[in-house]
Write a protein that holds these residues in place. Structure first.
Motif, mmCIF file in Angstrom:
data_model
loop_
_atom_site.group_PDB
_atom_site.id
_atom_site.type_symbol
_atom_site.label_atom_id
_atom_site.label_comp_id
_atom_site.label_asym_id
_atom_site.label_seq_id
_atom_site.Cartn_x
_atom_site.Cartn_y
_atom_site.Cartn_z
ATOM 1 N N UNK A 313 0.818 -1.207 0.000
ATOM 2 C CA UNK A 313 0.000 0.000 0.000
ATOM 3 C C UNK A 313 0.857 1.265 0.000
ATOM 4 N N UNK A 314 2.174 1.108 0.122
ATOM 5 C CA UNK A 314 3.063 2.266 0.103
ATOM 6 C C UNK A 314 2.849 3.175 1.288
ATOM 7 N N UNK A 315 2.729 2.605 2.463
ATOM 8 C CA UNK A 315 2.446 3.427 3.633
ATOM 9 C C UNK A 315 3.686 3.804 4.411
ATOM 10 N N UNK A 316 4.824 3.249 4.019
ATOM 11 C CA UNK A 316 5.996 3.400 4.871
ATOM 12 C C UNK A 316 6.861 4.559 4.415
ATOM 13 N N UNK A 317 7.175 5.432 5.336
ATOM 14 C CA UNK A 317 8.019 6.571 5.011
ATOM 15 C C UNK A 317 9.481 6.250 5.240
ATOM 16 N N UNK A 318 10.325 6.964 4.515
ATOM 17 C CA UNK A 318 11.764 6.846 4.739
ATOM 18 C C UNK A 318 12.183 8.023 5.615
ATOM 19 N N UNK A 342 10.561 12.585 4.715
ATOM 20 C CA UNK A 342 9.988 11.657 5.680
ATOM 21 C C UNK A 342 8.720 10.997 5.174
ATOM 22 N N UNK A 343 8.287 11.342 3.987
ATOM 23 C CA UNK A 343 7.060 10.781 3.434
ATOM 24 C C UNK A 343 7.283 9.431 2.789
ATOM 25 N N UNK A 344 6.218 8.935 2.167
ATOM 26 C CA UNK A 344 6.282 7.598 1.575
ATOM 27 C C UNK A 344 6.925 7.600 0.195
#
Lengths: 390, 164
Positions: A313-318, A342-344
């Motif tokens: 789902x692409x929910x993870x931020x770097x 800090x976003x996805x």
């Protein structure tokens, strides 16, 4: 000087000798080139913009389509950029697997370029010989990941699957077979009087101008500058290996040809060394936020299912930050300037595409020469439209 | 050559022109004001003790919420000691004009055209500043953040649920 005496010649956008879609509007005085104006952007696909909406793991499908002659280098370069941002350290096994793939890709890239130099100077035979060998590399990719050209190979944190015994056998077979063909190819062209007359002192550039123009890769090394990212800023354990960086002297078409040819030999050596010394271990490191868990675990393990869902789902931020990472791609320093808020998705991603930067030197290199030399100069620079236009 | 040496050199030469320096990312990052940007690049390239002779990249960036929203980022490389430096400068959205560095690096020609094409940053003194990758009749600058990529009519992918 009377402009009315000059003729204008459109070379491209689609011309069999440009090997890609870009246009040169040449101002000619008979057969001599007075000046040229380049038009590029015919296959611009706005990768930098698209990347701003894509989760990190989905950017590899874009990097695939930059230099499509050596897509594994682009993909692995991107994955290493993200790993640098995340602070992930890969194991020696992953590094060596990456080296093997990147060097295979470099070989295909150089084989295409050099065989095409042969074609443009009128020697079609070598091209046929080498394309058969390129096919073997594509079969290796196919065996490894199922795709041939746009491979989408590798993952953030390693590889999607390990080298199977079949793949290792195929790579050994390839490295056993190529030297013979490569010797035959070199015998056809390297000391061939016609080929030498056609390429020596054609489209030369001095080391100083080449640096000023931002040249990198074989084109810069042909001009006599020993800059190779694999050596100056070793990544992926390249410093474990012993290999030579060939340099030229004149920066002309012949030197570019010879530098690429020698690099193929060095790449073969690197592949053999890496394969012989391939350490045991897993083909990925532990980055659950970015590396998809094995499918079996997703079905019956809670943790794996959660990570799988979150990644897809692409929910993870770097983490927020910025990095610049570069790799030695087929035609030069391929750089990734990544800004994360800090976003996805990347906040900003800029590709340093080597051929976009050095292709602008073409007018200076072909001015005053004849048209047939301009064609050779262009093919020896190895301009790949996908990378040029991004 | 360490970072302190470079920042020291830059600070003595440009005093107020150097807005900030940062060593926390992967390379020394220096933010300078746009008035001195050309001189800073010239100084880094031509000064005997520095010699950053290779322009690795030049690209734009857009932070809509900043007072000076448009940025230009330069990466310079010094081959001798393999040092890299990142120079940034920020410009207002209205009339974003910055001097060109094409007189120092021929490589900057297309990079500046690309930055103009994507962000509308005007490089004063550039010999041929026109769009390079997009069509010439385009009337906006597509990489600016006010042009979102996805179809605005879709509601099933609300950004708030995805951290942006």
């Amino acid at each position: 000087m009377n402009d009315a005496l000059y003729t204008t010649l459109n070379l491209g956008p689609t011309h069999p000798a440009t090997h890609g879609i870009f246009q040169n509007v040449l101002t000619m005085d008979g057969e001599r080139i007075i000046d040229t104006e380049q038009t590029i952007g015919y296959i611009h696909r706005a990768f930098e913009k698209i990347a701003e909406r894509r989760p990190y793991y989905q950017v590899t499908t874009l990097t695939d389509r930059l230099n499509y002659c050596s897509s594994p280098i682009n993909n692995i370069g991107w994955q290493m950029t993200v790993e640098k941002l995340l602070g992930v350290k890969t194991t020696h096994r992953i590094d060596y697997m990456r080296i093997i793939l990147m060097e295979l890709a470099r070989i295909t890239d150089h084989l295409v370029c050099n065989s095409v130099i042969g074609v443009d100077s009128g020697a079609l035979t070598g091209f046929v010989y080498l394309f058969q060998e390129r096919e073997r590399v594509y079969e290796i990719y196919e065996q490894l990941c199922g795709a041939r050209l746009t491979t989408n190979i590798g993952r953030i944190g390693g590889f999607e699957r390990d080298f199977s015994p079949e793949v290792i056998k195929m790579i050994y077979a390839f490295t056993d077979r190529l030297p013979k063909i490569l010797h035959q190819f070199e015998q056809l062209l390297m000391r061939n009087r016609i080929f030498m007359d056609r390429t020596i002192n054609v489209g030369p550039i001095s080391a100083e101008r080449a640096i000023n123009y931002g040249f990198s890769g074989p084109n810069l090394r042909a001009a006599g500058v020993d800059y190779d990212v694999r050596v100056t800023s070793p990544y992926s354990s390249y410093d474990d290996f012993d290999f030579t960086i060939p340099v030229g002297t004149n920066g002309d078409t012949y030197d570019r040809f010879c530098v690429r040819q020698e690099e193929v030999w060095q790449s073969l050596k690197l592949i053999r060394n890496a394969l012989d010394n391939l350490p045991e271990g897993k083909h990925y490191v532990d980055v659950p936020e970015f590396y998809l868990p094995p499918k079996e675990e997703v079905y019956d393990k809670m943790e794996a299912l959660i990570w799988h869902f979150k990644i897809v789902m692409g929910e993870i931020g770097a983490p927020a930050g910025e990095v610049y990472h570069s790799v030695e791609a087929g035609n030069g320093e391929l750089g990734f300037y990544l800004v994360s808020d800090g976003g996805r998705t990347p906040y900003r991603l800029h590709f340093r595409r080597p051929c976009f930067i050095y292709y602008q030197a073409l007018p200076e290199m072909i001015r005053g020469g004849v048209l047939s030399d301009a064609i050779l100069t262009m093919s020896s620079m190895n301009v790949i439209a996908g990378e040029l236009d991004a | 050559m360490d970072n302190a040496f470079i920042t020291g050199k830059l600070k003595t030469r440009f005093t107020d022109g150097i807005i900030s320096t940062d060593e926390t990312s992967d390379m020394l990052t220096v933010v300078v004001s746009k008035e001195v940007i050309h001189d800073v690049i010239f100084f880094l390239k031509e000064n005997q003790s520095l010699g950053f002779t290779f322009l690795t990249t030049l690209c734009g960036i857009h932070y809509p919420e900043q007072k000076l929203p448009l940025g230009v980022v330069y990466h310079l490389h010094r081959f001798e000691g393999n040092e890299k430096i990142r120079i940034k400068t920020f410009l207002p959205l209205k009339n974003p004009v910055i001097p060109t560095v094409t007189d120092l690096f021929s490589a900057a020609d297309w990079m500046e055209r690309e930055t103009y094409d994507f962000y509308g940053i005007i490089f004063e003194g550039h010999p041929n500043l026109k769009r390079i990758l997009n069509v010439e009749y385009m009337d906006y600058f597509p990489m600016r953040k006010e042009y979102p990529l996805e179809d605005q009519t879709r509601h099933d992918k609300d950004d708030r649920f995805f951290g942006r």
